[in-house]
Design an enzyme around this catalytic site. Structure first.
Site, PDB file in Angstrom:
ATOM      1  N   ASP A   1       6.929  -1.202 -19.911  1.00 41.30           N
ATOM      2  CA  ASP A   1       5.911  -0.588 -19.065  1.00 41.30           C
ATOM      3  C   ASP A   1       5.099  -1.705 -18.442  1.00 41.30           C
ATOM      4  OD1 ASP A   1       6.595   2.068 -19.722  1.00 41.30           O
ATOM      5  OD2 ASP A   1       5.349   2.007 -21.521  1.00 41.30           O
TER       6      ASP A   1
ATOM      7  N   ASP B   1       8.821   6.549 -15.647  1.00 41.04           N
ATOM      8  CA  ASP B   1       7.831   7.543 -16.063  1.00 41.04           C
ATOM      9  C   ASP B   1       7.275   8.284 -14.846  1.00 41.04           C
ATOM     10  OD1 ASP B   1       8.126   6.563 -18.682  1.00 41.04           O
ATOM     11  OD2 ASP B   1       6.431   5.183 -18.459  1.00 41.04           O
TER      12      ASP B   1
END
Length: 191
Positions: free
Chosen positions: A142, A161
Site C-alpha cells: 500500500d 483497493d
C-alpha cells in the site's frame, strides 16, 4: 429434420438469454478494465517499493495526501492480519464468481464495475501469492495515504483497493437503478 425457423438472437432482458454480441462486448470491456486496473496497480506497487522503501512519507498535498510504503498482511487498517490466507481464498472466490457470471454480462455499467473489482482483486492476489513472506501469506503493498501519512485516520491503500471500492460503489448504484447484469431493467413492482 426440423422445419423450425432459425432462432433469432435474444436482446437484453429476454428470459434466460443474452444477446451474444452484447455479451461479447461486455466480457471484452470487463477484461479491458480488469487488465488496466491490474497493470496500473502492479506498476505503482513496483514504483512504490523502488522509490519509497526506507524513506519518510512524501507529502503531496500537505494535510491531505501522502505517499508512503506500507506492507499490509491484512485488510484495511491491517485488520485480520493473522488471516492472510483467508483473505487470499476470499479474493480467489470473488475472481471465480466474476468470471462465472460474465456469461450473462451485457450491461456496460456492470462490465465496468465488475472489471474494476476483478482488476483490484487480482492486483492484491498477486501480492498475496508472490510477495514475502510467501504464497497465500504475502503482504499487500500500500502506498496512498489521505489525511495522515501513517494511516491512523484513513487506511493506507493502493490502486487495487481503489478499483475494488469504486467498482463496488458503481455496482450498488447500478443495482439501485434496477439494471440487471444482462442489461435489462427490473420490472416496477410497486403495482
Amino acid at each position: 429434420m426440423s422445419t423450425d425457423p432459425p432462432a433469432e438472437p435474444a436482446g437484453p432482458g429476454t428470459a434466460g438469454t443474452v444477446d451474444p454480441v452484447a455479451r461479447r462486448r461486455g466480457v471484452l470491456l470487463l477484461a479491458a478494465v480488469a487488465v488496466t486496473v491490474l497493470a496500473l496497480d502492479l506498476v505503482t506497487k513496483i514504483a512504490a517499493v523502488a522509490n519509497l522503501e526506507d524513506r519518510a512519507p512524501l507529502t503531496v498535498i500537505d494535510g491531505f495526501f501522502y505517499l508512503t510504503l506500507l506492507r499490509n498482511p491484512g485488510a484495511a487498517w491491517s485488520m485480520a492480519t493473522g488471516y492472510t490466507w483467508i483473505l487470499t481464498i476470499v479474493a480467489v472466490v470473488v475472481v471465480g464468481v466474476i468470471i462465472r457470471i460474465a456469461r450473462r454480462l451485457a450491461s456496460v455499467g456492470w462490465a465496468v464495475g465488475l472489471g474494476l473489482v476483478l482488476g483490484g482483486a487480482l492486483g492484491n492476489l498477486v501480492d498475496r501469492f508472490f510477495r514475502a513472506p510467501g504464497p497465500m501469506r504475502g503482504h499487500v503493498v500500500d502506498m496512498l495515504a489521505v489525511f495522515s501519512p501513517d494511516g491512523s485516520v484513513f487506511p493506507v491503500f493502493n490502486l487495487a483497493d481503489s478499483g475494488i471500492v469504486c467498482g463496488g460503489i458503481l455496482l450498488v448504484l447500478i443495482a439501485l437503478r434496477g439494471i440487471e447484469i444482462d442489461g435489462s431493467r427490473v420490472a416496477d413492482q410497486r403495482g
